[in-house]
Design an enzyme around this catalytic site. Structure first.
Site, PDB file in Angstrom:
ATOM      1  N   ARG A   1      93.175  -3.193  39.791  1.00  0.00           N
ATOM      2  CA  ARG A   1      93.234  -4.630  40.157  1.00  0.00           C
ATOM      3  C   ARG A   1      95.107  -4.555  40.838  1.00  0.00           C
ATOM      4  O   ARG A   1      96.106  -4.267  40.607  1.00  0.00           O
ATOM      5  CB  ARG A   1      93.716  -5.872  38.651  1.00  0.00           C
TER       6      ARG A   1
ATOM      7  N   ARG B   1      87.044 -12.393  20.515  1.00  0.00           N
ATOM      8  CA  ARG B   1      88.174 -11.743  21.465  1.00  0.00           C
ATOM      9  C   ARG B   1      87.203 -12.749  22.375  1.00  0.00           C
ATOM     10  O   ARG B   1      87.117 -12.739  23.492  1.00  0.00           O
ATOM     11  CB  ARG B   1      88.757 -10.448  22.067  1.00  0.00           C
TER      12      ARG B   1
ATOM     13  N   HIS C   1      96.718 -11.215  26.703  1.00  0.00           N
ATOM     14  CA  HIS C   1      97.187 -10.199  25.877  1.00  0.00           C
ATOM     15  C   HIS C   1      98.143 -10.608  25.740  1.00  0.00           C
ATOM     16  O   HIS C   1      98.699  -9.814  24.703  1.00  0.00           O
ATOM     17  CB  HIS C   1      98.521  -8.463  27.086  1.00  0.00           C
TER      18      HIS C   1
ATOM     19  N   GLU D   1      94.763  -4.699  18.614  1.00  0.00           N
ATOM     20  CA  GLU D   1      94.651  -6.383  19.685  1.00  0.00           C
ATOM     21  C   GLU D   1      92.829  -6.365  17.921  1.00  0.00           C
ATOM     22  O   GLU D   1      94.033  -7.638  17.443  1.00  0.00           O
ATOM     23  CB  GLU D   1      93.990  -6.157  20.684  1.00  0.00           C
TER      24      GLU D   1
ATOM     25  N   ASN E   1      84.645  -7.333  20.864  1.00  0.00           N
ATOM     26  CA  ASN E   1      85.220  -7.248  21.970  1.00  0.00           C
ATOM     27  C   ASN E   1      84.663  -7.581  23.294  1.00  0.00           C
ATOM     28  O   ASN E   1      84.254  -5.997  23.479  1.00  0.00           O
ATOM     29  CB  ASN E   1      86.955  -6.457  22.338  1.00  0.00           C
TER      30      ASN E   1
HETATM   31  C1  LIG Z   1      92.619 -10.281  29.921  1.00  0.00           C
HETATM   32  C2  LIG Z   1      92.832  -8.656  30.534  1.00  0.00           C
HETATM   33  O1  LIG Z   1      92.975  -7.945  31.589  1.00  0.00           O
HETATM   34  O2  LIG Z   1      92.330  -8.037  29.520  1.00  0.00           O
HETATM   35  P1  LIG Z   1      91.426  -5.985  29.508  1.00  0.00           P
HETATM   36  O3  LIG Z   1      93.036  -5.564  29.895  1.00  0.00           O
HETATM   37  O4  LIG Z   1      90.922  -6.337  28.931  1.00  0.00           O
HETATM   38  O5  LIG Z   1      91.115  -6.154  30.957  1.00  0.00           O
HETATM   39 MG   LIG Z   2      93.339  -3.317  26.384  1.00  0.00          MG
END
Ligand SMILES: CC(=O)OP(=O)(O)O
Ligand SMILES: [Mg+2]
Ligand SMILES: Nc1ncnc2c1ncn2[C@@H]1O[C@H](COP(=O)(O)OP(=O)(O)O)[C@@H](O)[C@H]1O
Length: 409
Positions: free
Chosen positions: A247, A89, A177, A394, A8
């Site tokens: 985010r 991934r 996800h 995952e 990953n």
């Molecule tokens: C797609 C995504 O947000 O992945 P991660 O949670 O690993 O940053």
């Molecule tokens: Mg994760």
């Protein structure tokens, strides 16, 4: 033994696991961090022993070379680890990939073509694939975060934009996800409490209405009917939806133009929304454990961050109840969802009108198992929804999908 190596690759880290897809046994697990930065490090667990080392990691090539050396140190050289496939991934599969895919030069080129849709994620995934293919001469399989959501209903995947512009630029809801949402929703559907509930209500599994909350650093919600996704909170990119560690999740797109008119560049706003917002932007910390400590200390910014985080979650659960026409099971998963019982109770306590309940003892019990945390009455009235915690995995899901594809090939 036949094993699968799962990689990953993130923007500055490489997480890896060597596991047996048949049994789920994890043989080696590790993470190389701060690739291409100062202060590189690697942490690995093998044979019940944890190893931590600081060392320069200039690039992915070196990260994989380190992995190779540490496997040898752990008594499992890469060439003797029985590796039959490498599972990668890959975050964005766009409209091109809707299933695990054997990597060849054309697949590498197609993942490269998707970089404009996932500039933060796909370049790292691609580098991981390219370097690993040089190191390991076995089949490589790409497993896409977007695949599970490839056939979302059009009403859920379509943004209300000018159709020509959207088509030209590939703008739609892809969802992310997916490996986790699929793994967890399958585990929920197979759980004895859920099987018993459907049987008691005289219903088939195709009617099971699930909401899954994957709450890690990145966070997303999904609405799933009979194993098929009906909606999900992440969109064109993994920025939409829930409040996350760094985010923003949903904001008015007008904010972007307002900031740009105020002097920020597009690049600046991208960095702001992806890396300096969410829980971090509001409270100064991105880790939910630290946020909890700050809230306990009476920090007002931390309390607001938590309120915003929980408010958004409740909104999505309510919205997905509407999408599905009701909820049979609400499930929490990933780092925060599995470990933070205050987030779970904070979401569920305000959703009594949906019939959702929480049993404090079950919620607060530490357990790594899939379990029910809603109140279980002696005689459960038909239609009472369940609240569950189900650990995601995952890596195991990727290993299984990679092994299945190679076996079929
Ligand atoms: C797609 C995504 O947000 O992945 P991660 O949670 O690993 O940053
Ligand atoms: Mg994760
Ligand atoms: N015991 C805990 N209590 C609260 N939050 C936790 C706990 N353990 C881990 N977490 C949270 O889980 C997050 C990481 O989740 P994870 O699913 O591993 O994310 P990712 O895969 O995106 O790195 C951390 O940021 C942390 O906030």
């Amino acid at each position: 033994m036949s094993t699968v190596l799962v990689l990953n690759s993130g923007s500055s880290s490489l997480k890896y696991q060597l596991l047996d897809p048949a049994t789920g046994e994890v043989i080696i697990t590790g993470i190389v961090e701060r690739i291409g930065q100062e202060g590189g490090s690697v942490t690995q667990k093998a044979n019940g022993e944890k190893l931590e080392r600081e060392l320069p990691v200039p690039d992915y090539r070196e990260a994989l070379a380190i992995l190779g050396r540490l496997f040898t140190e752990a008594g499992m050289p890469l060439t003797e680890a029985g590796i039959t496939a490498v599972g990668h991934r890959v975050v964005h599969g766009g409209d091109v990939f809707s299933a695990p895919t054997l990597v060849d030069d054309d697949v590498v080129a197609a993942i490269r073509d998707l970089i404009p849709l996932a500039p933060l994620h796909n370049p790292a995934n691609l580098t991981g694939i390219e370097v690993a293919r040089e190191f390991l001469d076995v089949p490589h399989v790409a497993v896409f975060d977007t695949a599970f959501f490839a056939d979302l209903p059009a009403a859920a995947s379509t943004y209300a934009l000018d159709r020509k512009v959207a088509a030209e630029h590939g703008v739609r809801r892809y969802g992310f996800h997916g490996t986790s949402h699929q793994f967890v929703s399958d585990a929920v559907a197979a759980h004895p409490a859920v099987v018993a509930k459907l049987a008691a209500e005289g219903r088939g599994p195709e009617t099971l209405r699930q909401v899954v909350l994957h709450l890690g650093n990145g966070a997303s919600a999904s609405a799933i009917l009979g194993g098929r996704p009906m909606d999900t909170s992440m969109g064109l990119t993994p920025l939409e939806g829930l409040v996350m560690g760094t985010r923003s999740g949903d904001i008015d797109p007008g904010v972007v133009f307002h900031l740009m008119r105020g002097g920020m560049s597009g690049e600046d706003v991208d960095t702001l929304l992806n890396k300096q917002s969410g829980v971090l932007g509001l409270s100064g910390v991105s880790d939910m454990r630290e946020l909890r400590r700050l809230v306990a200390d009476g920090d007002a910014d931390a309390r607001l961050a938590r309120d915003v985080y929980l408010h958004r979650l409740r909104k999505y659960v309510g919205a997905y109840a509407a999408v599905l026409g009701g909820i049979d099971v609400l499930t929490f998963t990933a780092g925060v969802g599995e470990n933070d019982h205050t987030v779970r109770s904070g979401v569920v306590r305000e959703l009594k009108f949906l019939g959702l309940t929480i049993d404090p003892a079950a919620n607060e019990a530490a357990s790594g198992e899939a379990r029910v945390i809603s109140v279980r009455p002696q005689v459960e009235p038909a239609g009472t929804p369940l609240v569950m915690v189900v650990p995601t995995n995952e890596e195991l899901a990727i290993a299984r999908q990679a092994a299945a594809l190679v076996a079929a090939g």
